[in-house]
Design an enzyme around this catalytic site. Structure first.
Site, PDB file in Angstrom:
ATOM      1  N   ASP A 111       0.790  -1.238   0.000  1.00  0.00           N
ATOM      2  CA  ASP A 111       0.000   0.000   0.000  1.00  0.00           C
ATOM      3  C   ASP A 111       0.824   1.291   0.000  1.00  0.00           C
ATOM      4  O   ASP A 111       1.812   1.394   0.732  1.00  0.00           O
ATOM      5  CB  ASP A 111      -0.856   0.084   1.276  1.00  0.00           C
ATOM      6  N   GLU A 141     -10.406  -2.811   4.673  1.00  0.00           N
ATOM      7  CA  GLU A 141      -9.055  -2.290   4.821  1.00  0.00           C
ATOM      8  C   GLU A 141      -8.967  -0.888   4.207  1.00  0.00           C
ATOM      9  O   GLU A 141      -9.756  -0.504   3.351  1.00  0.00           O
ATOM     10  CB  GLU A 141      -8.048  -3.218   4.127  1.00  0.00           C
TER      11      GLU A 141
HETATM   12  C1  FRU Z   1      -3.685  -3.830   2.706  1.00  0.00           C
HETATM   13  C2  FRU Z   1      -3.045  -4.215   4.027  1.00  0.00           C
HETATM   14  C3  FRU Z   1      -3.436  -3.251   5.137  1.00  0.00           C
HETATM   15  C4  FRU Z   1      -2.312  -3.414   6.115  1.00  0.00           C
HETATM   16  C5  FRU Z   1      -1.129  -3.570   5.185  1.00  0.00           C
HETATM   17  C6  FRU Z   1      -0.034  -4.446   5.725  1.00  0.00           C
HETATM   18  O1  FRU Z   1      -2.979  -4.303   1.621  1.00  0.00           O
HETATM   19  O2  FRU Z   1      -3.387  -5.539   4.367  1.00  0.00           O
HETATM   20  O3  FRU Z   1      -4.707  -3.485   5.704  1.00  0.00           O
HETATM   21  O4  FRU Z   1      -2.168  -2.314   6.970  1.00  0.00           O
HETATM   22  O5  FRU Z   1      -1.643  -4.126   3.985  1.00  0.00           O
HETATM   23  O6  FRU Z   1       1.050  -4.422   4.852  1.00  0.00           O
END
Ligand code: FRU
Length: 491
Positions: A49, A224
């Site tokens: 992300d 998320e």
């Molecule tokens: C989304 C996610 C988020 C988390 C991050 C961990 O891709 O799963 O929810 O904070 O990636 O890398």
């Protein structure tokens, strides 16, 4: 490479491996023909992300989730790059290491917030509390005047009576002197939700309820990466729900998808969000966890993760995975969000040619801009006859990656469809960068973002398209204080 079938290796720390190991991993990634030229990608290891996006004193700052040691989801760091023009980037290195008790198993996603010239970073601390059991808390840090980042500790703990340990990805917005933090969560009943915390200061928050979306049904098991912003009269919520599907071939076909909702501004008295329904944000195979920020020209800029979490990619063997999307400007039209590439990317254009019939490509990093007829075909191919095709019969678009050299994630299908919108200008902008494609149609209302893997791309053939093909140059990424290729220094 480390053996990641041994899950413990996902928590090996950078200082536990040798410099030679990292140098070799770096060379392997950069030597990969599928490594992009003008997208932000990890030096090595896995990027996911985008995090903490903001602009401050003219400079756009981007962070991303990073596991340095291989192409898997392991111990996450925040990596930091910045730019003034989206072409020349400064490489700031790691911004957040998972080095505190509360974030010892990962500095997970989060965002930034600016108040009175002070930049704050809010993120999720992931911590193992028992073998294989994790706890997530919301933490914050400040960006100091000299650019240094100082962790300040935990700011929000979950209420275990309301939310499970899936409790992450904070984002803030304000109404006057009241601040609100939205956190992606799962209720103890197992439904996706967004928890809201209220603060009179940016350093103390208390629970104020969950957002009431009124969808009338459970919508997946975990939401998320919420992203919320307000325009003059609207509230725009973007989030990445896990566990949603649809009956039609047009919607929600990826393992996890991204949706947006344009509604009235969130009613903070009872946390209801009034709207007319959600819309899937991207129709491609690889788009997730986007974030937005407002720049100093008043543009709402989005970056997403150009990847997706449950697939193994053909490049994994070279020790790297994923990239960020190109930066895009969002505008709101009725209840729709439109996306278009930031204007600055035009500076990457080098030679241009009219598109016609079948053309030999000079490089696998190019842009096509043109007008579409009702029925059209665009085919990217190599000399072996491997192809990626984007086409339309006038009713729907189809992105077909079933005939690429390396077909992967087939269990989620090899074609993606979207209904063509009527009454909008029929133009296309298509960005290709070695192994990624981003296609903007219907004035940016329909976007396909994907990876694809064709060995040695050589040609582009079109029918029903009139326009221009541009070869694109690379962005530069240099360490702070070093000179760019064109000699310019960026601090
Ligand atoms: C989304 C996610 C988020 C988390 C991050 C961990 O891709 O799963 O929810 O904070 O990636 O890398």
């Amino acid at each position: 490479m480390l053996d990641f079938s041994n899950r413990r290796n996902r928590f090996v720390r950078m200082d536990e491996v040798s410099d030679t190991f990292l140098t070799e991993l770096d060379a392997m990634a950069k030597g990969d023909a599928f490594y992009p030229r003008y997208h932000i990608a990890p030096h090595h290891g896995l990027l996911n992300d985008p995090n903490g996006l903001y602009q401050h004193q003219g400079e756009h700052h981007f962070f991303y989730q990073w596991f340095p040691l291989g192409p898997v989801h392991g111990l996450k760091h925040w990596y930091h790059v910045s730019t003034k023009d989206f072409v020349h980037y400064t490489d700031h290195g790691v911004a957040l290491y998972p080095d505190q008790d509360y974030d010892s198993h990962g500095c997970y996603s989060g965002s930034s917030f600016q108040l009175d010239d002070q930049v704050y970073l809010y993120y999720t601390g992931n911590r193992m509390v028992q073998d294989g059991v994790f706890e997530q808390t919301q933490c914050y840090a400040t960006v100091e005047k000299n650019g240094g980042i100082v962790k300040k500790g935990v700011i929000v703990n979950r209420d275990p009576k309301k939310h499970t340990h899936h409790f992450r990805d904070p984002i803030l917005f304000s109404r006057g002197s009241d601040h609100y933090m939205l956190v992606g969560a799962e209720t103890i009943e197992g439904d996706g939700t967004i928890a809201v915390y209220h603060g009179k200061s940016l350093e103390e928050f208390s629970y104020a309820g969950d957002v009431e979306l009124g969808l009338g049904m459970p919508f997946g098991y975990m939401w998320e990466c919420p992203n919320y912003y307000e325009t003059e009269d609207k509230g725009v919520l973007i989030f990445s729900p896990q566990g949603v599907t649809s009956e039609t071939k047009y919607d929600l076909k990826n393992v996890f998808s991204v949706v947006y909702i344009v509604g009235d501004p969130l009613d903070v008295t009872d946390m209801t969000f009034h709207h007319n329904g959600f819309i899937e944000m991207d129709k491609g195979f690889d788009f997730y966890a986007p974030q937005t920020y407002l720049d100093d020209q008043g543009r709402r800029i989005l970056l997403g993760w150009l990847g997706n979490s449950k697939s193994e990619y053909p490049t994994d063997r070279n020790g790297w995975a994923h990239m960020l999307t190109i930066p895009r400007v969002l505008t709101i039209h009725g209840n729709k969000v439109r996306q278009e590439p930031v204007e600055e990317l035009r500076r990457l254009r080098r030679s241009s040619r009219e598109v016609k019939g079948s053309m030999e490509l000079n490089s696998s990093s190019f842009e096509l801009e043109g007008d579409l007829e009702d029925s059209f075909q665009i085919i990217i191919s190599n000399d072996e006859g491997d192809t990626l095709m984007f086409s339309s019969d006038g009713q729907e678009y189809c992105l077909d990656r079933s005939n690429t050299t390396h077909v992967y994630a087939e269990k989620y299908g090899t074609k993606r469809y979207a209904l063509r919108q009527t009454g909008l200008s029929q133009k296309i902008r298509m960005y290709v960068d070695a192994s990624s494609i981003e296609i903007f149609c219907d004035e940016g209302e329909t976007v396909f973002t994907s990876r694809f893997f064709i060995d040695q791309i050589t040609s582009l053939s079109v029918s029903g398209v009139m326009g221009t093909l541009y070869d694109l140059s690379s962005i530069s990424l240099v360490k702070k204080g070093e000179a760019n290729e064109d000699g310019a220094m960026y601090e």
